[in-house]
Design a protein around this motif. Structure first.
Motif, PDB file in Angstrom:
ATOM      1  N   SER A  29       5.372   4.047   1.693  1.00 53.83           N
ATOM      2  CA  SER A  29       4.579   2.823   1.463  1.00 53.83           C
ATOM      3  C   SER A  29       4.686   1.989   2.474  1.00 53.83           C
ATOM      4  CB  SER A  29       5.512   1.960   0.200  1.00 53.83           C
ATOM      5  OG  SER A  29       5.454   2.496  -0.832  1.00 53.83           O
ATOM      6  N   ASP A  30       3.605   1.357   2.952  1.00 51.79           N
ATOM      7  CA  ASP A  30       3.705   0.263   3.881  1.00 51.79           C
ATOM      8  C   ASP A  30       4.201  -1.215   3.404  1.00 51.79           C
ATOM      9  OD1 ASP A  30       2.373   2.179   5.420  1.00 51.79           O
ATOM     10  OD2 ASP A  30       0.417   1.718   4.783  1.00 51.79           O
ATOM     11  N   LEU A  31       4.982  -1.768   4.018  1.00 54.33           N
ATOM     12  CA  LEU A  31       5.508  -3.041   3.595  1.00 54.33           C
ATOM     13  C   LEU A  31       5.364  -4.173   4.445  1.00 54.33           C
ATOM     14  CD1 LEU A  31       9.176  -1.261   3.357  1.00 54.33           C
ATOM     15  CD2 LEU A  31       7.456  -1.391   1.750  1.00 54.33           C
ATOM     16  N   THR A  54       0.578  16.920   4.278  1.00 57.85           N
ATOM     17  CA  THR A  54       0.346  15.420   5.059  1.00 57.85           C
ATOM     18  C   THR A  54      -0.018  14.406   3.930  1.00 57.85           C
ATOM     19  OG1 THR A  54      -0.175  14.458   7.140  1.00 57.85           O
ATOM     20  CG2 THR A  54      -1.689  15.625   5.875  1.00 57.85           C
ATOM     21  N   TRP A  55       0.178  13.134   4.532  1.00 59.81           N
ATOM     22  CA  TRP A  55      -0.354  11.868   3.919  1.00 59.81           C
ATOM     23  C   TRP A  55      -1.743  11.938   3.396  1.00 59.81           C
ATOM     24  CZ3 TRP A  55       3.973  10.316   1.909  1.00 59.81           C
ATOM     25  CH2 TRP A  55       5.037  10.728   2.502  1.00 59.81           C
ATOM     26  N   SER A  56      -2.041  11.070   2.294  1.00 59.07           N
ATOM     27  CA  SER A  56      -3.395  11.112   1.797  1.00 59.07           C
ATOM     28  C   SER A  56      -4.608  10.626   2.685  1.00 59.07           C
ATOM     29  CB  SER A  56      -3.424  10.254   0.413  1.00 59.07           C
ATOM     30  OG  SER A  56      -2.913   8.918   0.772  1.00 59.07           O
ATOM     31  N   GLY A  57      -4.020   9.534   3.541  1.00 64.58           N
ATOM     32  CA  GLY A  57      -4.942   8.672   4.474  1.00 64.58           C
ATOM     33  C   GLY A  57      -5.666   9.585   5.102  1.00 64.58           C
ATOM     34  N   ASP A  58      -4.751  10.514   5.967  1.00 61.21           N
ATOM     35  CA  ASP A  58      -5.357  11.735   6.782  1.00 61.21           C
ATOM     36  C   ASP A  58      -6.054  12.743   6.206  1.00 61.21           C
ATOM     37  OD1 ASP A  58      -4.214  10.235   9.089  1.00 61.21           O
ATOM     38  OD2 ASP A  58      -2.264  11.393   8.774  1.00 61.21           O
ATOM     39  N   VAL A  59      -5.400  13.244   5.097  1.00 60.48           N
ATOM     40  CA  VAL A  59      -6.267  14.178   4.414  1.00 60.48           C
ATOM     41  C   VAL A  59      -7.716  13.862   3.800  1.00 60.48           C
ATOM     42  CG1 VAL A  59      -6.218  15.493   2.176  1.00 60.48           C
ATOM     43  CG2 VAL A  59      -4.151  15.256   3.461  1.00 60.48           C
ATOM     44  N   ARG A  71       0.910  -1.190  -0.182  1.00 61.14           N
ATOM     45  CA  ARG A  71      -0.137  -0.047   0.087  1.00 61.14           C
ATOM     46  C   ARG A  71       0.803   1.271  -0.074  1.00 61.14           C
ATOM     47  NH1 ARG A  71      -1.879   2.993   4.549  1.00 61.14           N
ATOM     48  NH2 ARG A  71      -3.747   4.409   4.227  1.00 61.14           N
ATOM     49  N   SER A  72       0.573   2.227  -0.806  1.00 62.90           N
ATOM     50  CA  SER A  72       1.292   3.492  -0.887  1.00 62.90           C
ATOM     51  C   SER A  72       0.353   4.804  -0.753  1.00 62.90           C
ATOM     52  CB  SER A  72       2.019   3.431  -2.263  1.00 62.90           C
ATOM     53  OG  SER A  72       3.105   2.568  -2.362  1.00 62.90           O
ATOM     54  N   GLN A  73       0.982   5.754  -0.169  1.00 57.24           N
ATOM     55  CA  GLN A  73       0.348   6.966  -0.037  1.00 57.24           C
ATOM     56  C   GLN A  73       0.928   8.150  -0.459  1.00 57.24           C
ATOM     57  OE1 GLN A  73      -2.168   7.578   3.611  1.00 57.24           O
ATOM     58  NE2 GLN A  73      -0.632   6.396   4.619  1.00 57.24           N
ATOM     59  N   ILE A  88      -8.066  -2.688  -1.649  1.00 57.15           N
ATOM     60  CA  ILE A  88      -7.018  -1.823  -0.831  1.00 57.15           C
ATOM     61  C   ILE A  88      -7.019  -0.307  -1.274  1.00 57.15           C
ATOM     62  CG2 ILE A  88      -4.612  -1.467  -0.081  1.00 57.15           C
ATOM     63  CD1 ILE A  88      -4.158  -4.416   0.019  1.00 57.15           C
ATOM     64  N   SER A  89      -7.174  -0.480  -2.704  1.00 57.71           N
ATOM     65  CA  SER A  89      -7.070   1.083  -3.280  1.00 57.71           C
ATOM     66  C   SER A  89      -8.367   1.643  -3.049  1.00 57.71           C
ATOM     67  CB  SER A  89      -6.644   0.997  -4.602  1.00 57.71           C
ATOM     68  OG  SER A  89      -5.464   0.160  -5.027  1.00 57.71           O
ATOM     69  N   LEU A  90      -9.657   1.084  -2.818  1.00 54.04           N
ATOM     70  CA  LEU A  90     -11.051   1.575  -2.744  1.00 54.04           C
ATOM     71  C   LEU A  90     -11.096   2.001  -1.303  1.00 54.04           C
ATOM     72  CD1 LEU A  90     -13.059  -0.421  -5.355  1.00 54.04           C
ATOM     73  CD2 LEU A  90     -12.323   1.670  -5.629  1.00 54.04           C
ATOM     74  N   SER A  91     -10.587   0.921  -0.527  1.00 47.30           N
ATOM     75  CA  SER A  91     -11.202   1.222   0.883  1.00 47.30           C
ATOM     76  C   SER A  91     -10.131   1.626   2.065  1.00 47.30           C
ATOM     77  CB  SER A  91     -11.553  -0.375   1.393  1.00 47.30           C
ATOM     78  OG  SER A  91     -12.515  -0.984   0.261  1.00 47.30           O
ATOM     79  N   THR A  92      -8.843   1.731   1.824  1.00 45.01           N
ATOM     80  CA  THR A  92      -7.983   2.399   2.598  1.00 45.01           C
ATOM     81  C   THR A  92      -7.365   3.808   2.531  1.00 45.01           C
ATOM     82  OG1 THR A  92      -5.885   1.438   1.559  1.00 45.01           O
ATOM     83  CG2 THR A  92      -7.134  -0.036   2.784  1.00 45.01           C
ATOM     84  N   GLN A  93      -7.832   4.431   1.411  1.00 45.53           N
ATOM     85  CA  GLN A  93      -7.233   5.970   1.224  1.00 45.53           C
ATOM     86  C   GLN A  93      -5.859   5.967   0.825  1.00 45.53           C
ATOM     87  OE1 GLN A  93      -8.921   7.361   4.867  1.00 45.53           O
ATOM     88  NE2 GLN A  93     -10.951   7.662   4.071  1.00 45.53           N
ATOM     89  N   GLY A  94      -5.314   4.679   0.436  1.00 47.87           N
ATOM     90  CA  GLY A  94      -4.048   4.394  -0.097  1.00 47.87           C
ATOM     91  C   GLY A  94      -4.324   3.922  -1.314  1.00 47.87           C
ATOM     92  N   ILE A  95      -3.153   3.467  -2.125  1.00 46.06           N
ATOM     93  CA  ILE A  95      -3.398   2.639  -3.308  1.00 46.06           C
ATOM     94  C   ILE A  95      -2.348   1.689  -3.468  1.00 46.06           C
ATOM     95  CG2 ILE A  95      -1.667   4.394  -4.523  1.00 46.06           C
ATOM     96  CD1 ILE A  95      -3.787   4.000  -6.845  1.00 46.06           C
TER      97      ILE A  95
END
Length: 406
Positions: free
Chosen positions: A299-301, A271-276, A171-173, A331-338
């Motif tokens: 990225s989350d690893l 800041t990062w996309s998830g929070d925004v 997952r990446s933001q 993951i891309s639709l539901s986590t506010q990352g891609i």
């Protein structure tokens, strides 16, 4: 708050959620202490909100005899500290009642951990994790070269095309901007580029990340250079622009920048996309933008702690499952990352429909970058730059700077 080179590049509220099957829950007490065979076949610790719970449910259904534990932690920093604790010579003492139980097995590390890419170098150098054998997985072959290169390292944690694979990105933001109507009125238009952060109308009205690495990256992007151009850290023009950026800031804080925006203490927050995206869903008067010069990716690893003993075939099943088309899409639709699988040229999916994650302009994605680890010399250069700027700034601005080593 000071800026520290050791500060994480992604932070969230601290909260732990345990997601487990009924059998895993019941074995967490006396049964697990007395019967090592009752340990889950797969024990995963993951970053909360980086993984849809439906994905876990589907994976459970694929296992004939599922003994699976998934535990969520809400901070990447907390996950890294846990990883260090598992490898510490002095493990925390168990509760008093458990010390009286006979034949207690030694605590075992989980089989897979979420780790932020900013911590990967330290995890390798400190011998906290072990390499993965995933080069033959179909998902690895589909991963964009940039993300393959990001996790191929030598034993010092430095990028090495001949090195082993130490992590599996899932997952990446992107780093993006959130802004209020006040910023639009001050500029006469919405903020759309990193260069807008330097506009005099936003002086003392910007919230910036508390990471010198990111601040230098933004400065280089503004100049049309690569954020990884470490040879430019000591360039006089770069340092001038960096100094001006720091003077624009009201606060340097990755935790509370959006709160400052909501309270109108600042007009723009980086800041990062998830929070925004989460914030914009609740505060409709705020807006966001994916900068035209391209952005920086975090990225989350998935990493495997040193000492983890579960059959690697099962951990590889989980990693491959996370790279499967249906999972990557969820993951891309539901986590506010891609999922990084979508960041491969030609893999665009308009159905994702989130311009703050996946802008329609292909050039904006092409110009975006994942931050590579710095060498010791480059880290020293960056530290020296921030120390020099801190000295040069007047006392009121200088107090917010705290340059340390990575």
């Amino acid at each position: 708050m000071g800026i520290s080179l050791t500060q994480p590049i992604s932070t969230m509220k601290r909260r732990t959620v345990l997601i487990a099957t009924a059998s895993a829950i019941t074995t967490a007490a006396l049964g697990s202490a007395c019967n090592p065979a009752s340990r889950p076949q797969l024990d995963v610790r993951f970053l909360e909100r980086s993984l849809p719970l439906g994905v876990i449910k589907v994976f459970r259904s694929t296992q004939a005899q599922p003994k699976l534990t998934f535990e969520a932690e809400s901070q990447l920093a907390g996950l890294f500290r846990s990883l260090q604790t598992w490898q510490s010579d002095s493990q925390p003492q168990p509760p008093l009642w458990r010390r009286w139980l006979p034949n207690q097995p030694q605590p075992q590390p989980p089989d897979l951990f979420t780790l932020g890419d900013g911590w990967l170098q330290a995890a390798i150098a400190q011998n906290l994790i072990q390499p993965l054998s995933i080069e033959n997985l179909d998902g690895w072959q589909s991963l964009p070269p940039t993300w393959q290169q990001l996790v191929q390292r030598n034993t010092a944690g430095e990028l090495d095309s001949n090195g082993e694979i130490w992590a599996a990105p899932y997952r990446s933001q992107p780093l993006i901007m959130a802004y209020s109507d006040r910023a639009v009125r001050a500029l006469g238009r919405p903020p759309q580029t990193w260069a807008d952060l330097w506009e005099p109308a936003l002086r003392d009205r910007v919230a910036l990340p508390d990471s010198p690495r990111l601040l230098m990256g933004l400065t280089l992007k503004r100049q049309g250079q690569s954020a990884n151009a470490a040879e430019q850290f000591t360039d006089a023009a770069v340092q001038t622009d960096l100094t001006q950026l720091l003077q624009q800031a009201k606060t340097f804080d990755s935790l509370t920048s959006l709160k400052a925006l909501i309270n109108e203490d600042v007009w723009v927050a980086v800041t990062w996309s998830g929070d925004v995206i989460s914030t914009l869903q609740r505060y409709r008067d705020l807006q966001g933008s994916f900068p035209e010069e391209g952005t920086l990716w975090s990225s989350d690893l998935w990493v495997r702690p040193a000492g983890a003993e579960t059959d690697p075939a099962l951990t590889n099943q989980w990693i491959e499952f996370c790279w499967a088309t249906a999972t990557a899409r969820q993951i891309s639709l539901s986590t506010q990352g891609i999922s990084p699988l979508y960041l491969q040229p030609g893999n665009a999916d308009p159905a994702l429909g989130q311009p703050l994650l996946f802008p329609n302009d292909a050039s904006m994605l092409e110009q975006s970058e994942a931050l590579r680890p710095l060498s010791s010399t480059e880290t020293a250069d960056l530290t020296e730059v921030f120390q020099s700027i801190s000295t040069a700034l007047d006392s009121s601005n200088g107090s917010v700077l705290d340059s340390t080593t990575e």
